[in-house]
Design a protein around this motif. Structure first.
Motif, PDB file in Angstrom:
ATOM      1  N   TYR B 111       0.816  -1.225   0.000  1.00 15.38           N
ATOM      2  CA  TYR B 111       0.000   0.000   0.000  1.00 15.38           C
ATOM      3  C   TYR B 111       0.850   1.276   0.000  1.00 15.38           C
ATOM      4  N   MET B 112       1.979   1.225   0.655  1.00 19.03           N
ATOM      5  CA  MET B 112       2.846   2.413   0.835  1.00 19.03           C
ATOM      6  C   MET B 112       2.046   3.611   1.354  1.00 19.03           C
ATOM      7  N   ALA B 113       1.348   3.394   2.464  1.00 17.40           N
ATOM      8  CA  ALA B 113       0.531   4.469   3.043  1.00 17.40           C
ATOM      9  C   ALA B 113       1.321   5.320   4.021  1.00 17.40           C
ATOM     10  N   PHE B 114       2.398   4.767   4.587  1.00 17.42           N
ATOM     11  CA  PHE B 114       3.103   5.479   5.651  1.00 17.42           C
ATOM     12  C   PHE B 114       4.452   6.017   5.193  1.00 17.42           C
ATOM     13  N   ASN B 115       4.777   7.191   5.711  1.00 23.26           N
ATOM     14  CA  ASN B 115       6.105   7.782   5.555  1.00 23.26           C
ATOM     15  C   ASN B 115       7.017   7.392   6.692  1.00 23.26           C
ATOM     16  N   HIS B 116       6.437   7.356   7.876  1.00 21.82           N
ATOM     17  CA  HIS B 116       7.230   7.199   9.080  1.00 21.82           C
ATOM     18  C   HIS B 116       6.361   6.503  10.123  1.00 21.82           C
ATOM     19  N   LEU B 117       6.858   5.391  10.658  1.00 24.17           N
ATOM     20  CA  LEU B 117       6.090   4.658  11.666  1.00 24.17           C
ATOM     21  C   LEU B 117       6.545   5.025  13.068  1.00 24.17           C
ATOM     22  N   LEU B 118       5.602   5.022  13.982  1.00 21.13           N
ATOM     23  CA  LEU B 118       5.909   5.327  15.384  1.00 21.13           C
ATOM     24  C   LEU B 118       5.544   4.113  16.236  1.00 21.13           C
ATOM     25  N   ASP B 119       5.961   2.933  15.767  1.00 22.14           N
ATOM     26  CA  ASP B 119       5.511   1.707  16.428  1.00 22.14           C
ATOM     27  C   ASP B 119       6.022   1.592  17.863  1.00 22.14           C
ATOM     28  N   GLU B 120       7.306   1.886  18.086  1.00 26.72           N
ATOM     29  CA  GLU B 120       7.830   1.715  19.455  1.00 26.72           C
ATOM     30  C   GLU B 120       7.246   2.753  20.401  1.00 26.72           C
ATOM     31  N   ASP B 121       7.211   4.002  19.954  1.00 32.54           N
ATOM     32  CA  ASP B 121       6.588   5.043  20.780  1.00 32.54           C
ATOM     33  C   ASP B 121       5.122   4.698  21.044  1.00 32.54           C
ATOM     34  N   GLY B 122       4.465   4.213  20.000  1.00 28.81           N
ATOM     35  CA  GLY B 122       3.050   3.883  20.129  1.00 28.81           C
ATOM     36  C   GLY B 122       2.817   2.776  21.133  1.00 28.81           C
ATOM     37  N   LEU B 123       3.665   1.760  21.100  1.00 26.67           N
ATOM     38  CA  LEU B 123       3.482   0.648  22.044  1.00 26.67           C
ATOM     39  C   LEU B 123       3.727   1.099  23.485  1.00 26.67           C
ATOM     40  N   ILE B 141      -6.773   4.722  20.781  1.00 19.70           N
ATOM     41  CA  ILE B 141      -7.122   4.612  19.355  1.00 19.70           C
ATOM     42  C   ILE B 141      -5.899   4.979  18.489  1.00 19.70           C
ATOM     43  N   PRO B 142      -5.404   4.040  17.662  1.00 23.80           N
ATOM     44  CA  PRO B 142      -4.239   4.337  16.802  1.00 23.80           C
ATOM     45  C   PRO B 142      -4.632   5.215  15.604  1.00 23.80           C
ATOM     46  N   LEU B 143      -3.910   6.303  15.455  1.00 22.52           N
ATOM     47  CA  LEU B 143      -4.270   7.301  14.447  1.00 22.52           C
ATOM     48  C   LEU B 143      -3.135   7.522  13.456  1.00 22.52           C
ATOM     49  N   ALA B 144      -3.506   7.675  12.197  1.00 25.61           N
ATOM     50  CA  ALA B 144      -2.537   8.016  11.148  1.00 25.61           C
ATOM     51  C   ALA B 144      -2.625   9.518  10.901  1.00 25.61           C
ATOM     52  N   ILE B 145      -1.470  10.162  10.819  1.00 23.68           N
ATOM     53  CA  ILE B 145      -1.408  11.620  10.726  1.00 23.68           C
ATOM     54  C   ILE B 145      -0.746  12.006   9.406  1.00 23.68           C
ATOM     55  N   LYS B 146      -1.426  12.812   8.630  1.00 23.42           N
ATOM     56  CA  LYS B 146      -0.843  13.297   7.371  1.00 23.42           C
ATOM     57  C   LYS B 146       0.471  14.020   7.671  1.00 23.42           C
ATOM     58  N   GLY B 183      -5.506   9.561  22.007  1.00 23.91           N
ATOM     59  CA  GLY B 183      -5.136   8.949  20.734  1.00 23.91           C
ATOM     60  C   GLY B 183      -3.665   8.567  20.696  1.00 23.91           C
ATOM     61  N   ILE B 184      -3.355   7.529  19.972  1.00 25.08           N
ATOM     62  CA  ILE B 184      -1.974   7.056  19.819  1.00 25.08           C
ATOM     63  C   ILE B 184      -1.516   7.371  18.401  1.00 25.08           C
ATOM     64  N   LEU B 185      -0.442   8.129  18.284  1.00 20.41           N
ATOM     65  CA  LEU B 185       0.090   8.420  16.951  1.00 20.41           C
ATOM     66  C   LEU B 185       0.787   7.178  16.422  1.00 20.41           C
ATOM     67  N   LEU B 186       0.228   6.626  15.377  1.00 21.57           N
ATOM     68  CA  LEU B 186       0.737   5.383  14.810  1.00 21.57           C
ATOM     69  C   LEU B 186       1.787   5.661  13.752  1.00 21.57           C
ATOM     70  N   GLY B 187       1.645   6.774  13.056  1.00 19.68           N
ATOM     71  CA  GLY B 187       2.627   7.087  12.023  1.00 19.68           C
ATOM     72  C   GLY B 187       2.206   8.290  11.226  1.00 19.68           C
ATOM     73  N   LYS B 188       3.144   8.775  10.418  1.00 16.86           N
ATOM     74  CA  LYS B 188       2.899   9.878   9.494  1.00 16.86           C
ATOM     75  C   LYS B 188       2.634   9.272   8.116  1.00 16.86           C
TER      76      LYS B 188
END
Lengths: 105, 551
Positions: B111-123, B141-146, B183-188
């Motif tokens: 899909y290539m939807a993400f630029n940058h993941l925040l998986d560790e911070d999110g967890l 709630i995990p959120l994707a941020i433009k 909300g949890i920032l999941l990624g940009k």
């Protein structure tokens, strides 16, 4: 005054001159490279399209300055137009789209 | 929560003439050079008080039917469904986040939807949230941020060379508020470079694909919040936010079966958002349904001392109540008496789209709406034309002028929009701002005089004049047998008509299930086409086509 559409070369000169005046340099781009992110040929063509289509259309469109005032003072053009019409002189268009009267001052 | 719902939605409380005057002032501010790129400054202001109705919203929300096929994976849950389960102790924030991360690890190379993941911070954040009592609206709630929203300590690139190494030290007000709400920032997410068109690399290579047709990159995911849309549609994020200057929330929402909401100008702060067009940029949610859109908007909305556009507006509405349909004897109904304006000819014809539009109107009548035929006012099409749409361009050139002077190559494939803005003269720009006021007057005095909500044939007019828009799915495009995908509609409302739009969308969604449709997983062929050693190019756009499609 009748318009003479500028030539492509004139438009390109205008674009380059305007950009040079404010210090923007297109010459760092390749001249004609469809695979480049941007090249001079396509950037100029896109700018020409704005100059040839958008600019005249915007310029020709007339908005009633009393209905949509350009600033917070009474619009003067309707009065000028009224006087001109009474005296049988040509006057600017009163609103709406389309070309202005060719003999308008 | 405010008690607005007892009196009526916010659009009834608004002086529409005052909104027209405000928009005039906004245009004047833009003309006076009111637009600057956000500077790094102190921390974002504190959020508004926690919404008191959150508890009631989750208490009253219907419990998700976990026996439904597919619900074994928590990533299938909407944000409000997950919020209900988290509050009941039946789902942990960590578990919910892991479900989305698993899908990202499995599918995002396609899909290539993400630029940058925040998986560790999110967890880490999810674990901390699991240790506390759910308080905020978006707890867990995990959120994707433009990627044009500033995020503290996280790269914020807007997919542009200009911001390639930019790491802001504070978050945009909207992002800060989402986090404050739990909300949890999941990624940009991927986006059109500088918010111009569908998601591309800065040099024009296609990245994000439509979750409904991942193997066919020519099918647009919508622009420019495409990454946010695909992340939600592909269940890699529970919900997301984007920005809209020229359709960038509603177009990807329509393309991927989501419920998108572009609020009224000023309802959500733009502080900390990389600007595109000062008088037209709007932040808002791309969500799975109206309830989720209401949750995000409730958390994001409100005055911000750092954004004058948000000051002096009517109180923030009660979006949660608006998105909760009233139970009537005949089924779920509209919360308030609502007139839906239908443009002459909008639902005429024998085609599938016309049939789906008629079905939408029938459903809304059953939900209690009055249908009113309306016509576009005289001069509407002139004032909303591409000619006047172009006056947005100088507003993007001016704040970026120093970068244009430094090196035009920094703009990559987006360059032409920024160059073209330099060729609209001052008088033409001012005429364009006056034209917007004329259009706004036609909207509030004529088009919306007979109705509360009006169907739209395109996003441009209401984008120009700052009025709210909602996109929602109403069927499928079955005519493309190889790539069936959602079809939606666009609805507009008067100033601060977000509650009205949410109530219509929620009532419709309570009676239909188009918003619950999910795209199938990518096939092995899709995966082979787009990833691995034999992957084909996803295509590219050149500088002229980006300028033509620019938002």
């Amino acid at each position: 005054m009748r318009r003479r559409p500028p030539s492509r070369e004139e438009l390109d000169d205008y674009i380059r001159t305007r950009l040079a005046l404010i210090g923007i340099d297109l010459s760092v781009l390749p001249e004609d490279d469809p695979d480049a992110p941007a090249d001079q040929l396509r950037v100029l063509r896109s700018a020409r399209r704005v100059l040839e289509q958008t600019v005249p259309a915007l310029s020709d469109y007339s908005l009633d300055p009393q209905e949509v005032p350009p600033s917070m003072y009474p619009a003067h053009l309707p009065a000028v137009r009224q006087v001109a019409m009474e005296e049988g002189r040509p006057a600017p268009a009163a609103g709406g789209s389309g070309r202005p009267e060719e003999d308008a001052p | 929560m405010s008690d607005v719902s007892a009196e009526g939605p916010s659009d009834l409380l608004v002086d529409r003439r005052d909104f027209v005057a405000r928009m005039g002032a906004l245009a004047a501010v833009a003309a006076a050079g009111g637009c600057t790129l956000p500077r790094e400054a102190g921390p974002a202001p504190p959020p508004p008080e926690a919404v008191e109705g959150a508890r009631a919203f989750f208490r009253d929300a219907p419990r998700p039917d976990l026996s439904r096929p597919g619900y074994a994976d928590p990533a299938e849950l909407t944000a409000w469904q997950a919020g209900t389960l988290i509050r009941d102790g039946e789902l942990a924030a960590t578990e919910f986040l892991e479900a989305h991360l698993a899908r990202i690890r499995r599918w995002d190379q396609v899909y290539m939807a993400f630029n940058h993941l925040l998986d560790e911070d999110g967890l880490r954040r999810a674990a901390a949230l699991d240790d506390g009592e759910p308080q905020g609206l978006l707890h867990g709630i995990p959120l994707a941020i433009k990627d044009n929203y500033y995020t503290a300590g996280v790269p914020t690139t807007a997919n542009s060379h200009i911001f390639r190494d930019f790491v802001p030290d504070f978050s945009a007000t909207a992002v800060h508020r989402l986090e404050q709400a739990g909300g949890i920032l999941l990624g940009k997410t991927q986006m059109g470079p500088l918010a111009t068109t569908r998601a591309l690399t800065p040099d024009g290579e296609v990245t994000t694909v439509n979750a409904w047709a991942p193997g066919e990159p020519r099918i647009s995911p919508g622009g420019s919040s495409s990454g946010s849309a695909t992340a939600v549609a592909a269940r890699m994020a529970a919900s997301s936010i984007g920005t809209q200057t020229g359709g960038s929330i509603t177009v990807p929402s329509l393309a991927q079966g989501l419920t998108g909401l572009k609020p009224t100008m000023g309802r959500v702060s733009l502080y900390g958002v990389i600007p595109l067009t000062y008088t037209r940029d709007h932040p808002g949610p791309l969500a799975r349904d109206a309830r989720d859109a209401a949750l995000l908007l409730q958390a994001m909305a409100g005055p911000d001392p750092r954004d004058p556009r948000t000051q002096g507006l009517p109180p923030v509405g009660d979006f949660l109540t608006a998105a909760t349909p009233v139970e009537e004897s005949g089924g779920p109904g509209l919360r308030w008496p609502t007139r839906i304006g239908v443009l002459a000819g909008w639902a005429d014809g024998d085609g599938e789209e016309a049939r789906q539009r008629r079905a939408f109107l029938r459903t809304m009548e059953e939900a209690g709406a009055d249908l009113v035929e309306v016509e576009l006012p005289e001069r509407w099409s002139e004032l909303a034309s591409g000619t006047f749409n172009a006056v947005r361009l100088p507003e993007r050139s001016e704040p970026f002028l120093e970068y244009l002077k430094d090196d035009v190559r920094l703009f990559g494939v987006s360059l032409s929009s920024w160059i073209n803005g330099l060729f609209i003269s001052g008088d033409e720009y001012l005429k364009g701002q006056r034209a917007k006021l004329a259009l706004l007057r036609l909207a509030v005095d004529e088009l919306l005089a007979k109705c509360d909500v009006v169907v739209q044939t395109g996003h441009v007019p209401f984008d120009m004049i700052g009025l709210p828009l909602a996109a929602l799915p109403i069927g499928m495009r079955e005519e493309d047998e190889e790539h069936p995908r959602p079809r939606g509609i666009l609805l507009g409302a008067g100033p601060f008509g977000e509650e009205r739009l949410l109530s219509v969308a929620a009532a419709y969604q309570a009676r239909t299930d188009w918003h619950t449709r999910r795209p199938p997983e990518p096939t092995a062929d899709d995966e082979a086409r787009l990833t691995g050693p034999r992957a084909r190019s996803r295509g590219r756009l050149d500088v002229e086509s980006v300028a033509r499609r620019s938002q």
